[in-house]
Write a protein that holds these residues in place. Structure first.
Motif, PDB file in Angstrom:
ATOM      1  N   GLY A   1       0.665   1.617   8.245  1.00  0.00           N
ATOM      2  CA  GLY A   1       1.031   0.246   8.530  1.00  0.00           C
ATOM      3  C   GLY A   1       1.664  -0.387   7.304  1.00  0.00           C
ATOM      4  O   GLY A   1       2.047   0.306   6.348  1.00  0.00           O
ATOM      5  N   SER A   2       1.808  -1.704   7.313  1.00  0.00           N
ATOM      6  CA  SER A   2       2.371  -2.420   6.169  1.00  0.00           C
ATOM      7  C   SER A   2       1.575  -2.106   4.907  1.00  0.00           C
ATOM      8  O   SER A   2       0.353  -1.920   4.953  1.00  0.00           O
ATOM      9  CB  SER A   2       2.337  -3.925   6.418  1.00  0.00           C
ATOM     10  OG  SER A   2       3.176  -4.285   7.487  1.00  0.00           O
ATOM     11  N   ILE A   3       2.285  -2.056   3.772  1.00  0.00           N
ATOM     12  CA  ILE A   3       1.601  -1.786   2.517  1.00  0.00           C
ATOM     13  C   ILE A   3       1.996  -2.819   1.472  1.00  0.00           C
ATOM     14  O   ILE A   3       3.111  -3.355   1.486  1.00  0.00           O
ATOM     15  CB  ILE A   3       1.868  -0.369   1.984  1.00  0.00           C
ATOM     16  CG1 ILE A   3       3.356  -0.171   1.647  1.00  0.00           C
ATOM     17  CG2 ILE A   3       1.403   0.686   2.989  1.00  0.00           C
ATOM     18  CD1 ILE A   3       3.638   1.149   0.945  1.00  0.00           C
ATOM     19  N   THR A   4       1.055  -3.100   0.564  1.00  0.00           N
ATOM     20  CA  THR A   4       1.296  -3.903  -0.628  1.00  0.00           C
ATOM     21  C   THR A   4       0.986  -3.034  -1.831  1.00  0.00           C
ATOM     22  O   THR A   4      -0.110  -2.464  -1.922  1.00  0.00           O
ATOM     23  CB  THR A   4       0.427  -5.169  -0.646  1.00  0.00           C
ATOM     24  OG1 THR A   4       0.767  -5.994   0.468  1.00  0.00           O
ATOM     25  CG2 THR A   4       0.634  -5.956  -1.922  1.00  0.00           C
ATOM     26  N   ILE A   5       1.943  -2.921  -2.739  1.00  0.00           N
ATOM     27  CA  ILE A   5       1.798  -2.047  -3.903  1.00  0.00           C
ATOM     28  C   ILE A   5       1.512  -2.914  -5.123  1.00  0.00           C
ATOM     29  O   ILE A   5       2.331  -3.771  -5.489  1.00  0.00           O
ATOM     30  CB  ILE A   5       3.073  -1.219  -4.108  1.00  0.00           C
ATOM     31  CG1 ILE A   5       3.410  -0.441  -2.836  1.00  0.00           C
ATOM     32  CG2 ILE A   5       2.912  -0.275  -5.300  1.00  0.00           C
ATOM     33  CD1 ILE A   5       4.804   0.155  -2.832  1.00  0.00           C
ATOM     34  N   SER A   6       0.369  -2.683  -5.752  1.00  0.00           N
ATOM     35  CA  SER A   6      -0.065  -3.525  -6.866  1.00  0.00           C
ATOM     36  C   SER A   6      -0.268  -2.754  -8.159  1.00  0.00           C
ATOM     37  O   SER A   6      -0.643  -3.352  -9.172  1.00  0.00           O
ATOM     38  CB  SER A   6      -1.369  -4.252  -6.497  1.00  0.00           C
ATOM     39  OG  SER A   6      -1.189  -5.046  -5.339  1.00  0.00           O
TER      40      SER A   6
ATOM     41  N   VAL B   1       6.952  -3.644   3.375  1.00  0.00           N
ATOM     42  CA  VAL B   1       6.487  -3.221   2.061  1.00  0.00           C
ATOM     43  C   VAL B   1       6.633  -4.395   1.099  1.00  0.00           C
ATOM     44  O   VAL B   1       7.716  -4.986   0.983  1.00  0.00           O
ATOM     45  CB  VAL B   1       7.291  -2.020   1.540  1.00  0.00           C
ATOM     46  CG1 VAL B   1       6.857  -1.657   0.120  1.00  0.00           C
ATOM     47  CG2 VAL B   1       7.148  -0.824   2.471  1.00  0.00           C
ATOM     48  N   THR B   2       5.547  -4.731   0.408  1.00  0.00           N
ATOM     49  CA  THR B   2       5.567  -5.766  -0.624  1.00  0.00           C
ATOM     50  C   THR B   2       5.242  -5.114  -1.950  1.00  0.00           C
ATOM     51  O   THR B   2       4.205  -4.464  -2.089  1.00  0.00           O
ATOM     52  CB  THR B   2       4.545  -6.877  -0.325  1.00  0.00           C
ATOM     53  OG1 THR B   2       4.821  -7.434   0.962  1.00  0.00           O
ATOM     54  CG2 THR B   2       4.624  -7.973  -1.376  1.00  0.00           C
TER      55      THR B   2
ATOM     56  N   LEU C   1      10.309   6.336   5.589  1.00  0.00           N
ATOM     57  CA  LEU C   1      10.944   5.593   6.676  1.00  0.00           C
ATOM     58  C   LEU C   1      10.175   4.311   6.907  1.00  0.00           C
ATOM     59  O   LEU C   1       8.952   4.345   7.108  1.00  0.00           O
ATOM     60  CB  LEU C   1      10.955   6.430   7.957  1.00  0.00           C
ATOM     61  CG  LEU C   1      11.299   5.715   9.266  1.00  0.00           C
ATOM     62  CD1 LEU C   1      12.696   5.117   9.221  1.00  0.00           C
ATOM     63  CD2 LEU C   1      11.154   6.671  10.447  1.00  0.00           C
ATOM     64  N   ILE C   2      10.889   3.192   6.859  1.00  0.00           N
ATOM     65  CA  ILE C   2      10.284   1.886   7.134  1.00  0.00           C
ATOM     66  C   ILE C   2      10.842   1.381   8.454  1.00  0.00           C
ATOM     67  O   ILE C   2      12.039   1.117   8.579  1.00  0.00           O
ATOM     68  CB  ILE C   2      10.571   0.882   6.016  1.00  0.00           C
ATOM     69  CG1 ILE C   2      10.010   1.392   4.682  1.00  0.00           C
ATOM     70  CG2 ILE C   2       9.983  -0.488   6.360  1.00  0.00           C
ATOM     71  CD1 ILE C   2      10.468   0.578   3.485  1.00  0.00           C
ATOM     72  N   LYS C   3       9.981   1.261   9.450  1.00  0.00           N
ATOM     73  CA  LYS C   3      10.341   0.684  10.744  1.00  0.00           C
ATOM     74  C   LYS C   3       9.846  -0.759  10.729  1.00  0.00           C
ATOM     75  O   LYS C   3       8.670  -1.034  10.944  1.00  0.00           O
ATOM     76  CB  LYS C   3       9.732   1.509  11.875  1.00  0.00           C
ATOM     77  CG  LYS C   3      10.243   2.966  11.882  1.00  0.00           C
ATOM     78  CD  LYS C   3       9.597   3.793  12.972  1.00  0.00           C
ATOM     79  CE  LYS C   3      10.156   3.466  14.353  1.00  0.00           C
ATOM     80  NZ  LYS C   3      11.569   3.873  14.488  1.00  0.00           N
TER      81      LYS C   3
ATOM     82  N   SER D   1       9.864 -10.087   8.652  1.00  0.00           N
ATOM     83  CA  SER D   1      11.101 -10.774   8.306  1.00  0.00           C
ATOM     84  C   SER D   1      11.864 -10.065   7.195  1.00  0.00           C
ATOM     85  O   SER D   1      13.099 -10.029   7.202  1.00  0.00           O
ATOM     86  CB  SER D   1      10.812 -12.222   7.903  1.00  0.00           C
ATOM     87  OG  SER D   1       9.919 -12.264   6.801  1.00  0.00           O
ATOM     88  N   ILE D   2      11.151  -9.490   6.223  1.00  0.00           N
ATOM     89  CA  ILE D   2      11.790  -8.795   5.105  1.00  0.00           C
ATOM     90  C   ILE D   2      11.148  -7.418   4.983  1.00  0.00           C
ATOM     91  O   ILE D   2       9.980  -7.308   4.602  1.00  0.00           O
ATOM     92  CB  ILE D   2      11.637  -9.578   3.788  1.00  0.00           C
ATOM     93  CG1 ILE D   2      12.301 -10.955   3.902  1.00  0.00           C
ATOM     94  CG2 ILE D   2      12.243  -8.794   2.623  1.00  0.00           C
ATOM     95  CD1 ILE D   2      12.130 -11.832   2.685  1.00  0.00           C
ATOM     96  N   PRO D   3      11.854  -6.342   5.289  1.00  0.00           N
ATOM     97  CA  PRO D   3      11.254  -5.015   5.221  1.00  0.00           C
ATOM     98  C   PRO D   3      10.718  -4.642   3.843  1.00  0.00           C
ATOM     99  O   PRO D   3       9.628  -4.071   3.727  1.00  0.00           O
ATOM    100  CB  PRO D   3      12.395  -4.087   5.648  1.00  0.00           C
ATOM    101  CG  PRO D   3      13.272  -4.937   6.501  1.00  0.00           C
ATOM    102  CD  PRO D   3      13.189  -6.308   5.905  1.00  0.00           C
TER     103      PRO D   3
END
Length: 245
Positions: A24-29, A44-45, A57-59, A63-65
């Motif tokens: 699923g969506s990921i946040t990289i810190s 992806v943030t 691959l980002i599906k 609003s902002i991939p």
């Protein structure tokens, strides 16, 4: 139209045979993190520095991939499928895209703040969504901007739309300096290269070695300001090799 000799789906995106792990969506810190071989349904943030995303691959479902809040992001051999969203596909500064396939987005990468390199990538099939501006690449300010060796198409042959511009630049947010645009294949747009963004007084972009196809509404180039460097001998039509006049 043919893009022979320039990036296309066969030379960009996730390499054939790569096994992808669903996510699923990921946040990289974490600084220096490496994201490899994911199929991300979401966004992806990037809240860290010197992150690498490869063979992914980002599906998009947001609003902002890809949103970059750190510095030094490198994304390579990857694909962004906007799935009809993505405005913009990548935001806004401090990133490098290399051999990335970006498509079905409402707008391609946005540059504001600079330190952006896009090279050997394929940006195509952008979508008109509502009243969005539909630029394949847009800069609203910044320095250290490089577009090199890409295929960048504002027109969408599936929908028959021209888009606004393949590369739209202006100084709405800050001056544009140290901007290099070389060796790309451009197509589409009302005007394919449009230097007439709001607030523009002296955007300093140099153009050389670029080729242009003819699927635009009005012309290949417009609104180039006094600080633009345009190499008349090497910015040419793709089909004839003759200089753009």
């Amino acid at each position: 139209m043919s893009s022979a000799g320039f990036p296309d789906a066969s030379t960009t995106g996730v390499p054939a045979g790569t096994s992808l792990t669903p996510s699923g969506s990921i946040t990289i810190s974490q600084d220096g993190a490496v994201i490899d071989s994911l199929q991300i349904t979401g966004t992806v943030t990037v809240n860290a520095n010197n992150v690498t995303i490869r063979r992914t691959l980002i599906k998009n479902t947001g609003s902002i991939p890809v949103r970059v809040n750190g510095s030094g992001l490198v994304m390579e051999d990857s694909e962004i499928d906007g799935q009809g969203g993505g405005n913009p596909a990548v935001a806004y500064s401090n990133y490098t895209l290399r051999r990335v396939n970006i498509h079905d987005v409402a707008e391609g990468p946005r540059i504001s703040g600079g330190n952006v390199t896009i090279e050997a990538s394929y940006i195509h099939n952008v979508l008109q969504v509502g009243t969005n501006h539909t630029d394949a690449v847009q800069s609203t300010g910044g320095s250290n901007i490089v577009l090199r060796g890409n295929t960048i198409q504002a027109n969408n042959p599936q929908t028959g739309t021209y888009g606004n511009a393949a590369f739209q630049y202006g100084e709405e947010n800050s001056p544009i300096r140290a901007c290099t645009v070389e060796g790309n294949l451009f197509d589409g747009g009302n005007v394919t290269i449009n230097g007439g963004g709001g607030g523009t007084t002296g955007a300093a972009c140099s153009f050389s070695g670029n080729k242009f196809q003819r699927d635009f509404r009005y012309g290949p180039v417009g609104n180039l300001g006094p600080n633009t460097v345009w190499d008349k001998a090497t910015n040419v039509w793709f089909d004839t090799g003759l200089p753009i006049r």
